[in-house]
Design a protein around this motif. Structure first.
Motif, PDB file in Angstrom:
ATOM      1  N   ASP A  99      -5.524   8.036   6.396  1.00  0.00           N
ATOM      2  CA  ASP A  99      -6.369   8.064   4.784  1.00  0.00           C
ATOM      3  C   ASP A  99      -7.743   7.203   5.108  1.00  0.00           C
ATOM      4  O   ASP A  99      -8.610   7.394   3.983  1.00  0.00           O
ATOM      5  N   GLY A 100      -8.121   6.913   6.284  1.00  0.00           N
ATOM      6  CA  GLY A 100      -9.408   6.184   6.438  1.00  0.00           C
ATOM      7  C   GLY A 100      -9.358   4.738   5.972  1.00  0.00           C
ATOM      8  O   GLY A 100     -10.469   4.093   5.949  1.00  0.00           O
ATOM      9  N   SER A 101      -8.353   4.134   5.489  1.00  0.00           N
ATOM     10  CA  SER A 101      -8.497   2.883   4.859  1.00  0.00           C
ATOM     11  C   SER A 101      -8.203   1.798   6.058  1.00  0.00           C
ATOM     12  O   SER A 101      -8.469   0.608   5.868  1.00  0.00           O
ATOM     13  N   MET A 102      -7.892   2.201   7.116  1.00  0.00           N
ATOM     14  CA  MET A 102      -7.740   1.302   8.288  1.00  0.00           C
ATOM     15  C   MET A 102      -8.451   2.036   9.475  1.00  0.00           C
ATOM     16  O   MET A 102      -8.130   3.396   9.590  1.00  0.00           O
ATOM     17  N   THR A 146       1.209   1.866   8.829  1.00  0.00           N
ATOM     18  CA  THR A 146       0.177   1.907   9.623  1.00  0.00           C
ATOM     19  C   THR A 146      -0.595   3.248   9.838  1.00  0.00           C
ATOM     20  O   THR A 146      -1.688   3.189   9.680  1.00  0.00           O
ATOM     21  N   LEU A 147       0.164   4.121  10.169  1.00  0.00           N
ATOM     22  CA  LEU A 147      -0.413   5.441  10.262  1.00  0.00           C
ATOM     23  C   LEU A 147      -0.846   6.011   8.858  1.00  0.00           C
ATOM     24  O   LEU A 147      -1.926   6.865   9.050  1.00  0.00           O
ATOM     25  N   TYR A 207       0.853  -1.229  -0.162  1.00  0.00           N
ATOM     26  CA  TYR A 207       0.336  -0.144   0.138  1.00  0.00           C
ATOM     27  C   TYR A 207       0.926   1.372   0.099  1.00  0.00           C
ATOM     28  O   TYR A 207       0.604   2.158  -0.646  1.00  0.00           O
ATOM     29  N   CYS A 208       1.937   1.128   0.680  1.00  0.00           N
ATOM     30  CA  CYS A 208       2.694   2.503   0.789  1.00  0.00           C
ATOM     31  C   CYS A 208       4.215   2.264   0.326  1.00  0.00           C
ATOM     32  O   CYS A 208       4.974   1.387   0.891  1.00  0.00           O
TER      33      CYS A 208
END
Length: 99
Positions: free
Chosen positions: A58-61, A52-53, A42-43
């Motif tokens: 971004d609201g995906s977790m 994680t942060l 993802y990153c």
């Protein structure tokens, strides 16, 4: 700050156990240091732990929670992380993400 005392309870409450214990798989186990150090899909250029942060902000977790990543906007949403919880996770990441 320790994973067991400070971070794991946040993941268990907010992420419904997705990243701890029997709920984790495929390199998403935050209590397994080797999993944290895997490259994030993802990153780009970050480990899964470092990402994680980014995902919280971004609201995906936590997944499917309807969180925006803004603690003020998400204040009354059950599974969204508070500013303090986000800070704790940030400090844990900066400290090397020890399990």
């Amino acid at each position: 700050m320790t994973f067991e005392e400070d971070i794991k309870p946040i993941f268990e409450i907010r992420c419904l156990g997705c990243h701890t214990g029997n709920g984790c798989s495929g390199g998403g186990c935050w209590d397994d240091y080797d999993d944290l150090m895997l490259d994030s899909y993802y990153c780009s250029g970050k480990t899964k732990g470092e990402c994680t942060l980014v995902r919280i902000h971004d609201g995906s977790m936590p997944q499917g929670s309807g969180c925006s990543g803004d603690p003020v906007a998400d204040e009354n949403k059950e599974n969204c992380l508070s500013a303090d919880e986000q800070d704790y996770i940030g400090w844990w990441i900066e400290g090397g993400m020890a399990p």
